[in-house]
Design a protein around this motif. Structure first.
Motif, PDB file in Angstrom:
ATOM      1  N   ALA A 127       0.831  -1.209   0.000  1.00  0.00           N
ATOM      2  CA  ALA A 127       0.000   0.000   0.000  1.00  0.00           C
ATOM      3  C   ALA A 127       0.861   1.252   0.000  1.00  0.00           C
ATOM      4  CB  ALA A 127      -0.915  -0.007   1.229  1.00  0.00           C
ATOM      5  N   ARG A 128       1.895   1.259   0.814  1.00  0.00           N
ATOM      6  CA  ARG A 128       2.781   2.417   0.891  1.00  0.00           C
ATOM      7  C   ARG A 128       3.471   2.666  -0.458  1.00  0.00           C
ATOM      8  NH1 ARG A 128       6.411   0.850   4.879  1.00  0.00           N
ATOM      9  NH2 ARG A 128       4.830   1.367   6.438  1.00  0.00           N
ATOM     10  N   THR A 129       3.880   1.593  -1.114  1.00  0.00           N
ATOM     11  CA  THR A 129       4.578   1.732  -2.391  1.00  0.00           C
ATOM     12  C   THR A 129       3.642   2.193  -3.491  1.00  0.00           C
ATOM     13  OG1 THR A 129       6.100  -0.026  -1.713  1.00  0.00           O
ATOM     14  CG2 THR A 129       6.048   0.527  -4.052  1.00  0.00           C
ATOM     15  N   MET A 130       2.423   1.676  -3.517  1.00  0.00           N
ATOM     16  CA  MET A 130       1.442   2.132  -4.501  1.00  0.00           C
ATOM     17  C   MET A 130       1.202   3.631  -4.376  1.00  0.00           C
ATOM     18  SD  MET A 130      -1.369  -0.965  -4.433  1.00  0.00           S
ATOM     19  CE  MET A 130      -2.412  -0.249  -5.709  1.00  0.00           C
ATOM     20  N   LEU A 131       1.089   4.093  -3.149  1.00  0.00           N
ATOM     21  CA  LEU A 131       0.852   5.519  -2.928  1.00  0.00           C
ATOM     22  C   LEU A 131       2.065   6.342  -3.350  1.00  0.00           C
ATOM     23  CD1 LEU A 131      -1.023   7.709  -1.839  1.00  0.00           C
ATOM     24  CD2 LEU A 131       0.054   7.416   0.394  1.00  0.00           C
ATOM     25  N   MET A 132       3.269   5.873  -3.045  1.00  0.00           N
ATOM     26  CA  MET A 132       4.480   6.598  -3.429  1.00  0.00           C
ATOM     27  C   MET A 132       4.613   6.691  -4.950  1.00  0.00           C
ATOM     28  SD  MET A 132       7.239   5.158  -0.674  1.00  0.00           S
ATOM     29  CE  MET A 132       8.587   6.124  -1.337  1.00  0.00           C
ATOM     30  N   SER A 144       1.678   5.408   5.975  1.00  0.00           N
ATOM     31  CA  SER A 144       2.829   6.307   5.922  1.00  0.00           C
ATOM     32  C   SER A 144       2.742   7.435   6.947  1.00  0.00           C
ATOM     33  CB  SER A 144       2.965   6.904   4.517  1.00  0.00           C
ATOM     34  OG  SER A 144       1.805   7.644   4.173  1.00  0.00           O
ATOM     35  N   GLY A 145       1.724   7.389   7.820  1.00  0.00           N
ATOM     36  CA  GLY A 145       1.606   8.404   8.857  1.00  0.00           C
ATOM     37  C   GLY A 145       1.061   9.726   8.367  1.00  0.00           C
ATOM     38  N   ARG A 146       0.326   9.698   7.252  1.00  0.00           N
ATOM     39  CA  ARG A 146      -0.204  10.934   6.683  1.00  0.00           C
ATOM     40  C   ARG A 146      -1.659  11.179   7.089  1.00  0.00           C
ATOM     41  NH1 ARG A 146       2.091  11.508   1.622  1.00  0.00           N
ATOM     42  NH2 ARG A 146       0.710  13.303   1.299  1.00  0.00           N
ATOM     43  N   TYR A 147      -2.208  10.276   7.859  1.00  0.00           N
ATOM     44  CA  TYR A 147      -3.613  10.379   8.255  1.00  0.00           C
ATOM     45  C   TYR A 147      -3.791   9.660   9.584  1.00  0.00           C
ATOM     46  CZ  TYR A 147      -8.716   9.699   8.077  1.00  0.00           C
ATOM     47  OH  TYR A 147     -10.049   9.676   8.371  1.00  0.00           O
ATOM     48  N   ALA A 148      -4.533  10.274  10.497  1.00  0.00           N
ATOM     49  CA  ALA A 148      -4.749   9.651  11.812  1.00  0.00           C
ATOM     50  C   ALA A 148      -6.149   9.963  12.313  1.00  0.00           C
ATOM     51  CB  ALA A 148      -3.710  10.139  12.811  1.00  0.00           C
ATOM     52  N   GLN A 149      -6.672   9.064  13.140  1.00  0.00           N
ATOM     53  CA  GLN A 149      -7.969   9.265  13.780  1.00  0.00           C
ATOM     54  C   GLN A 149      -7.799   9.187  15.294  1.00  0.00           C
ATOM     55  OE1 GLN A 149     -10.044   6.082  11.472  1.00  0.00           O
ATOM     56  NE2 GLN A 149     -11.549   7.663  11.026  1.00  0.00           N
ATOM     57  N   PHE A 150      -8.354  10.181  15.987  1.00  0.00           N
ATOM     58  CA  PHE A 150      -8.282  10.235  17.441  1.00  0.00           C
ATOM     59  C   PHE A 150      -9.682  10.212  18.023  1.00  0.00           C
ATOM     60  CE2 PHE A 150      -4.484  12.592  16.040  1.00  0.00           C
ATOM     61  CZ  PHE A 150      -3.493  11.976  16.786  1.00  0.00           C
ATOM     62  N   THR A 151      -9.822   9.598  19.205  1.00  0.00           N
ATOM     63  CA  THR A 151     -11.052   9.690  19.991  1.00  0.00           C
ATOM     64  C   THR A 151     -10.687  10.250  21.354  1.00  0.00           C
ATOM     65  OG1 THR A 151     -12.021   7.780  18.860  1.00  0.00           O
ATOM     66  CG2 THR A 151     -12.991   8.427  20.961  1.00  0.00           C
ATOM     67  N   ARG A 199      -9.495   3.647  -1.795  1.00  0.00           N
ATOM     68  CA  ARG A 199      -9.144   2.834  -0.628  1.00  0.00           C
ATOM     69  C   ARG A 199      -7.636   2.648  -0.518  1.00  0.00           C
ATOM     70  NH1 ARG A 199     -13.180  -2.100  -1.966  1.00  0.00           N
ATOM     71  NH2 ARG A 199     -14.817  -0.822  -2.884  1.00  0.00           N
ATOM     72  N   ILE A 200      -6.983   2.478  -1.666  1.00  0.00           N
ATOM     73  CA  ILE A 200      -5.526   2.338  -1.674  1.00  0.00           C
ATOM     74  C   ILE A 200      -4.875   3.616  -1.161  1.00  0.00           C
ATOM     75  CG2 ILE A 200      -3.506   2.128  -3.170  1.00  0.00           C
ATOM     76  CD1 ILE A 200      -4.956  -0.483  -2.657  1.00  0.00           C
ATOM     77  N   ILE A 201      -5.389   4.750  -1.625  1.00  0.00           N
ATOM     78  CA  ILE A 201      -4.838   6.034  -1.180  1.00  0.00           C
ATOM     79  C   ILE A 201      -5.026   6.191   0.321  1.00  0.00           C
ATOM     80  CG2 ILE A 201      -5.092   8.542  -1.340  1.00  0.00           C
ATOM     81  CD1 ILE A 201      -5.828   8.140  -4.300  1.00  0.00           C
ATOM     82  N   GLU A 202      -6.225   5.883   0.806  1.00  0.00           N
ATOM     83  CA  GLU A 202      -6.493   5.997   2.243  1.00  0.00           C
ATOM     84  C   GLU A 202      -5.589   5.071   3.048  1.00  0.00           C
ATOM     85  OE1 GLU A 202     -10.616   5.119   2.540  1.00  0.00           O
ATOM     86  OE2 GLU A 202     -11.251   6.990   1.581  1.00  0.00           O
ATOM     87  N   ARG A 203      -5.469   3.818   2.581  1.00  0.00           N
ATOM     88  CA  ARG A 203      -4.620   2.856   3.286  1.00  0.00           C
ATOM     89  C   ARG A 203      -3.158   3.310   3.277  1.00  0.00           C
ATOM     90  NH1 ARG A 203      -4.739  -2.801   4.328  1.00  0.00           N
ATOM     91  NH2 ARG A 203      -2.821  -3.284   5.448  1.00  0.00           N
ATOM     92  N   GLY A 204      -2.714   3.784   2.129  1.00  0.00           N
ATOM     93  CA  GLY A 204      -1.341   4.250   2.017  1.00  0.00           C
ATOM     94  C   GLY A 204      -1.071   5.450   2.906  1.00  0.00           C
ATOM     95  N   LEU A 205      -2.033   6.370   2.989  1.00  0.00           N
ATOM     96  CA  LEU A 205      -1.881   7.540   3.854  1.00  0.00           C
ATOM     97  C   LEU A 205      -1.755   7.131   5.320  1.00  0.00           C
ATOM     98  CD1 LEU A 205      -4.451  10.000   2.221  1.00  0.00           C
ATOM     99  CD2 LEU A 205      -1.969  10.221   2.223  1.00  0.00           C
ATOM    100  N   VAL A 206      -2.573   6.166   5.725  1.00  0.00           N
ATOM    101  CA  VAL A 206      -2.516   5.683   7.114  1.00  0.00           C
ATOM    102  C   VAL A 206      -1.168   5.025   7.388  1.00  0.00           C
ATOM    103  CG1 VAL A 206      -3.482   4.019   8.753  1.00  0.00           C
ATOM    104  CG2 VAL A 206      -5.006   5.417   7.352  1.00  0.00           C
TER     105      VAL A 206
END
Length: 402
Positions: A259-264, A322-329, A313-320
Motif C-alpha cells: 500500500a505504501r509503495t502504490m501511494l508513493m 505512511s503516517g499521513r492520516y490519523a484518527q483520534f477519539t 481505498r488504496i490512497i487511504e490505506r497508504g496515507l494511514v
C-alpha cells in the motif's frame, strides 16, 4: 524451451505490443541506495505485460486451431490480454470470468471483442467451465502462465531491459504463477548469466517460495491481498522448473509495504500501479529483504489495472500506513471552550483537521462528558506521536485509532 523462443516471440509482436519505457527514478534510487529503473509495463496495451504471452501463444497456433478460436479463464489481466490478441488476429475468443469479477474488467474484456461468460462464484469454478467449453467447441485453451509460448512471450520484457540498460546488475519481478519471471530469467541468464534475477511474492500467498523450499510445486491457502494479480495458490510445473534453475532468490512483502509503495508511485512518479506490480519495488525499498546496495536495478511494474472504486481505498490505506492520516477519539468535559482548546492545540502543531464528530450519548460516555472523534491530516508517524503526547499532557483522555 530456449532463448531462440523468446527472440522469435519478440519478432512476432513488433508493432503489436509496446516496447515500454525503462524510466530512471531519482526518488526510489535515493530511498533504496541503488540506481533504480522502472520497467513500465503498467503502460503496456491492455494495462499489463500479459498481452505479450497471450499474443505469442496465439501466433504459435495452426490455421485450423485459430479458426476454432480460443478459450481462457481469468478475472483480470490475462482475460484482457487474450481478448486483445484475439482481436488483433481476428479469431473467436471466449473468456470465462467468475460472477464476482469487477464490472470494469468485464466491460474492458468485452470491448476487445471477446464473448464474456460469467460462471461460478470463484476462479476455480470459472476455470472448470472454461475447460468444458474448450472440449465442446474444439477451441484451444490459453493458460495464464504454465505454457512455453506464454512464458517466451513474457520473456521479451527481459530482452527489452537488456537493450535499454545493457549494464543492469539485477532485475526484480513479481511472481504469481511464474510466467513473467520464468521468461525474463531464462532470457536474461542465457544472454548474461551474471545478472541477478529476483522474484517477489506476498506474504498472503507465497506459493512459489514454499514450492522452492519443498522442491516441487505445492499449493498454499491464500489470504486476502491487494496484490490479487499474483495471488496464485499453486505455481505451474513448467514455470517452477525454470524458476528453480534460473532465479537467484525470492522475497515476500506484506500489505502495508504494498500500500505504501502504490501511494508513493502515484504521488512521486504519477504512476498508477496495481498491487502486484508494486510488490517488487516494495521489496527493494525494504532493504533488509533484498540487501541490495549500489546496484543498477530494473524493477518490473507489471500492470496498472486498478479498479476505480479501489483507488480511493488504496490512497487511504497508504496515507494511514505512511503516517499521513490519523484518527483520534477523546473524552472531554461537556462545557464551553473545551472543544476549542483541543482544536487549537492540533492547529498549533500544523496538523490539518478533516472531520469533527461530537457525541453526547453512548455506552462509555458518562453524564457531564462528551466523546470527540477527529480525523487529521498529518506529516508522518512522528507528527502523530507529537499530537498524541501533547493532548495527553494537556489532560485529555485520548485513544489513537489503529
Amino acid at each position: 524451451m530456449n532463448l531462440d523462443d523468446v527472440v522469435i516471440a519478440r519478432e512476432r509482436m513488433k508493432g503489436i505490443v509496446h516496447m515500454t519505457p525503462l524510466d530512471f527514478s531519482q526518488t526510489f534510487s535515493s530511498l533504496s541506495g541503488n540506481e533504480v529503473y522502472l520497467k513500465l509495463e503498467n503502460l503496456q496495451k491492455t494495462g499489463s505485460f500479459k498481452v505479450r504471452g497471450s499474443y505469442n501463444k496465439l501466433n504459435s497456433l495452426s490455421e485450423d486451431e485459430l479458426k476454432k478460436g480460443v478459450v481462457a479463464a481469468s478475472a483480470g489481466n490475462h482475460a484482457q490480454g487474450v481478448a486483445y490478441s484475439s482481436k488483433m488476429l481476428g479469431i473467436p475468443c471466449t473468456i470465462v470470468m467468475p460472477k464476482g469479477a469487477p464490472l470494469s474488467k468485464v466491460l474492458a474484456t468485452r470491448r476487445y471483442g471477446a464473448e464474456v461468460i460469467l460462471e461460478g462464484a470463484v476462479f476455480d469454478e470459472a476455470l472448470s467451465h472454461a475447460q468444458q467449453l474448450k472440449d465442446q467447441m474444439g477451441a484451444t485453451f490459453i493458460h495464464a502462465f504454465d505454457d512455453h509460448a506464454v512464458i517466451a512471450g513474457q520473456g521479451t520484457v527481459g530482452l527489452e531491459i537488456l537493450e535499454q540498460l545493457p549494464d543492469v546488475d539485477a532485475i526484480i519481478c513479481p511472481v504469481g504463477g511464474g510466467g513473467l519471471i520464468a521468461g525474463v530469467a531464462l532470457a536474461v541468464k542465457k544472454k548474461k548469466p551474471d545478472i541477478k534475477v529476483y522474484g517477489v511474492q506476498t506474504l498472503a500467498c507465497p506459493s512459489m517460495k514454499h514450492s522452492l523450499e519443498q522442491n516441487q510445486p505445492v499449493a498454499v491457502q491464500a489470504a486476502p491481498t491487494m496484490a490479487d494479480g499474483i495471488a496464485v495458490q499453486k505455481p505451474g510445473q513448467e514455470t517452477f522448473k525454470i524458476i528453480r534453475d534460473y532465479v537467484d532468490d525470492l522475497f515476500c512483502v506484506d500489505e502495508m509495504e504494498i500500500a505504501r509503495t502504490m501511494l508513493m508511485l502515484l504521488e512521486r512518479n504519477k504512476l498508477l500501479v496495481e498491487g502486484s506490480g508494486a510488490s517488487p519495488l516494495a521489496a527493494l525499498l525494504n532493504n533488509e529483504k533484498t540487501n541490495l546496495k549500489n546496484k543498477k536495478i530494473a524493477v518490473v511494474l507489471s500492470g496498472g489495472n486498478v479498479d476505480v472504486n479501489f483507488i480511493s481505498r488504496i490512497i487511504e490505506r497508504g496515507l494511514v500506513e505512511s503516517g499521513r492520516y490519523a484518527q483520534f477519539t477523546l473524552t472531554l468535559k461537556d462545557k464551553s471552550g473545551e472543544l476549542q482548546k483541543v482544536l487549537s492545540y492540533i492547529t498549533e502543531l500544523e496538523a490539518n483537521i478533516q472531520t469533527v464528530n461530537l457525541h453526547r450519548m453512548g455506552k462509555h460516555i458518562y453524564p457531564g462528558y462528551v466523546q470527540l472523534e477527529l480525523s487529521v491530516e498529518t506529516k508522518n508517524q512522528e507528527h502523530i506521536e507529537q499530537l498524541y503526547n501533547l493532548l495527553q499532557i494537556k489532560g485529555f483522555h485520548i485513544k489513537l485509532e489503529e
